[in-house]
Design a protein around this motif. Structure first.
Motif: not given
Length: 144
Positions: A24-30, A32-36, A40-41
């Motif tokens: 499936g195409d919905t991935w929860a990325v545990v 993941l923050s806005a920290n570039t 994870a980003y």
């Protein structure tokens, strides 16, 4: 466990392909923050380029890559197909258990995230699982 299983047993090519192409195409990325500057980003951006919907899961519940974030998997108000785990190995087992509880189809532990007991529990619950691999590395290889 022998060295060969450590290298391939938790990331066999069939399971990698199944998760990336069929789960499936919905991935929860545990994690993941806005920290570039965090891995994870960048991985989330690659997943989006390959058509995945990336849902940030982080205590800050930040919007990342245009997707609203949630503080936990349980807070996500829609089904999640894959849970991609970017947390320390000692915290990863609890995340895998949450993935089972929310009805995810698969769990993906990132490079360096290893928990043998969580792997066994998750597989016993019927979920596909990959451990100690990165989907951003694996997904471009599928077209070969």
């Amino acid at each position: 466990m022998d060295a060969e299983r450590a290298q391939t047993g938790h990331a066999d090519p069939g399971t990698i392909r199944e998760i990336l192409q069929q789960a499936g195409d919905t991935w929860a990325v545990v994690g993941l923050s806005a920290n570039t500057s965090r891995a994870a980003y960048g991985v989330a951006a690659v997943l989006q380029r390959y058509g995945k919907r990336v849902v940030p899961v982080h205590p800050k519940a930040e919007t990342v890559h245009g997707e609203r974030g949630y503080a936990s998997l349980a807070d996500i108000p829609f089904p999640v197909d894959v849970v991609d785990v970017f947390v320390n190995s000692r915290l990863a087992g609890a995340v895998a258990d949450e993935a089972v509880a929310v009805g995810a189809k698969a769990v993906w532990f990132q490079l360096g995230v290893i928990d043998e007991q969580a792997y066994e529990r998750t597989r016993a619950a019927g979920l596909a699982m990959v451990m100690d691999r990165c989907p951003a590395i694996e997904i471009p290889l599928l077209g070969r």
